[in-house]
Scaffold this motif. Sequence first.
Motif, mmCIF file in Angstrom:
data_model
loop_
_atom_site.group_PDB
_atom_site.id
_atom_site.type_symbol
_atom_site.label_atom_id
_atom_site.label_comp_id
_atom_site.label_asym_id
_atom_site.label_seq_id
_atom_site.Cartn_x
_atom_site.Cartn_y
_atom_site.Cartn_z
ATOM 1 N N PRO A 270 -1.224 10.250 4.095
ATOM 2 C CA PRO A 270 -0.013 10.565 5.099
ATOM 3 C C PRO A 270 0.829 11.559 5.070
ATOM 4 O O PRO A 270 1.727 11.911 6.001
ATOM 5 C CB PRO A 270 0.180 9.169 5.259
ATOM 6 N N ASP A 443 2.683 3.520 9.723
ATOM 7 C CA ASP A 443 3.942 4.515 10.175
ATOM 8 C C ASP A 443 5.222 3.847 10.156
ATOM 9 O O ASP A 443 6.171 4.723 9.528
ATOM 10 C CB ASP A 443 3.515 4.987 11.580
ATOM 11 N N ASN A 447 7.790 5.562 7.313
ATOM 12 C CA ASN A 447 9.148 6.033 7.735
ATOM 13 C C ASN A 447 10.402 5.381 7.304
ATOM 14 O O ASN A 447 11.343 6.032 7.019
ATOM 15 C CB ASN A 447 9.202 5.955 9.273
ATOM 16 N N HIS A 466 3.965 9.774 14.213
ATOM 17 C CA HIS A 466 2.834 8.901 14.364
ATOM 18 C C HIS A 466 1.617 9.112 13.993
ATOM 19 O O HIS A 466 0.776 9.863 14.756
ATOM 20 C CB HIS A 466 2.775 8.396 15.813
ATOM 21 N N ILE A 467 1.281 9.116 12.686
ATOM 22 C CA ILE A 467 -0.270 9.495 12.221
ATOM 23 C C ILE A 467 -1.266 8.721 12.856
ATOM 24 O O ILE A 467 -2.508 9.519 13.210
ATOM 25 C CB ILE A 467 -0.226 9.327 10.754
#
Length: 502
Positions: A270, A443, A447, A466-467
Motif C-alpha cells: 500500500p 486506508d 492514513n 483510497h487504495i
Amino acid sequence: MKGVMIQGTASDVGKSLIVTALCRMFANEGIKVAPFKSQNMSNNSYVTVDGKEIGRAQGIQAEAAKVEASVWMNPILLKPRSHLHSEVVFLGKAIESLSGREYRESFYEKGLEVIKESLAHLEKEYDLLVVEGAGSPVEINLKDREIVNMKVAEMADVPVILVSDIDRGGVFASIVGTLELMEPEERKRVAGLIINKFRGDLSLFSDGVHWLEEKTGIPVLGVLPYVENHMIDGEDSLSISQQFRGRKKADLDIAVIQLPFISNYSDLEPFLYEKDVSLRWVKDSSEMGRPDAVIIPGTKSTMNDLNFIRVKHLDDSIQKHMEEGGFLVGICGGYQMLGDEMIDEAGTDTGIANIRVQGLEIIPARTFFQQEKETVRTAAHFHEDTGLSCLDRIEGYEIHLGRTILAREGSSFLQTVDGKSDGYYGKNGKVIGTYLHHLFQNDVWRNQWLNEIRKSKGLPEKDMVHIKAFKDQRFDDLARQMKEHINWELLTNIINRWSSRV
C-alpha cells in the motif's frame, strides 16, 4: 477439460501476472474462470474465506477472475523455512516440514492424487481454467517426478503457452532451448509463444517474431510490454526488487528489514500508492540511516531471522531508532521478535523443541510457538486502551504458530469482533506489534498512522488515499493493456479447438 496452461522458460518471467490478466479478460467476457497452480513455493500466502492457506498469487488471480479463492486452486503450498526445509501446506493446512529430497521421495504419489482431485472439483464448478506452471518445464534433474508443469498439463489435458522474458536477455535461446529439451509429446502440447517484458518500440521485434515462428513452427501470440508499477501482489522474494525498485526519495522515509525468510511482504505494497512515502529495504545496519519509521515484516522462520538481525547489527540500529523517537511496527514474526523472549515449545519454528531465544526486548511480551498454526480472516477495532478514535473496522488475516502473551503493563492494539485481544500499542503509537497481516491495506488506519509521522516532522497532514477503490480497476487496466498486445482470437481458438478435439 477446457483451459490453457501458462508455462515459462524460467522463474520470474511473468507467468503469474499473465495468468492474472487472462483471468480478468475471460471474466470480463462472462466466462466463469478459475486459476490453478498445482504446487506453489512462496512465503507470500493468502487466507481463504474458510481459513485455509494458499499461495497469494492464486488468491489474487481468483480476485481477478471475480470468484472466491479456494484450496482447490492451489492444493500444495511449500513455504521455505530454511535453505533445506520447507513447510508443506496441503489443502490449506500445514502438515509437516520436509527437505527437498524427502519431499520428492515421499510426496509424489500423494501430490498426483490431490492434483487430480482438485482438477475434478474445479472442472465441475468452472467453465475454464487458467493453469500456471512453475519455474521451467525442462529442469532435467527434476522432470521424472515433477508435478508442476507438463505433468499437470497432461492431467488437465490443456494446451500450453510458453512465456519468455526478453528483459533478461537470451530470449531466442531460452525458447528454442526449452522446446529442444522437451519430449516430442510435450512439445506437441505447446500451442503458442508469448514474449514478455519488452521495452521500447514493439514493432522493432517483428523480425524476431517471424524468426521464432519459422524456427519453431509455433505461433507467437503476442509481444507484451514491460508493465511498470502494475500494483499486482507479487508471489515470491524475486518480486520484491521488481515491485519496490526505483522508489524515489520522499518526505517520509520508511525502512523495512529485508529478512531472509520474509513472508507476506504484500503487507507493504500500500505504501507504493503514497506519493510522499519512500519505502526502502534494509539488510545491514550500514543501510539503516535515520528513517522516520521502521517495519519488521512477517517471516517463516522467526528465530533464524532474529539471528540475522543480530548478525547484521540491525538490533542496535533499531534500538537507536527507538531512542531517537522513531516509529516502529512489527507484523507477525516481526511482532514476536520485539518481545522479551520466544520459546519454541513444539519445535515448530526451529525444529528443536523448547529452545528459548531472547527477543529485542522492546515490547513486554513472551511468545510461545505451538504445534497448530492459526489461519483466519480477522475483523477488529482498536482496543479501547489505545485511545485511538478511528471507528472504521480493521480487516486482515492471521497466519501464525506463535501465541504472544503481554505483561500486565502492556496495552493491546486491536480487539477482534469475537472479543480477542491482539498485539501491542505503546509509546503513544510509536511502537506497534500485531499478528494482523494487511494492517496497512486499511486506508483509514494507514492514513492516520502516516499523518502521525507527518505531524512529528512538522509536515502537513494529507488526505486519505483510497487504495481499495483502485484494486479492481488495476485488474481491468492490466487486462486491457495485455489484450491490446495479444492475439486474443487466436488464443481463444486454440483453447476451443483443443477442448473440442476427438
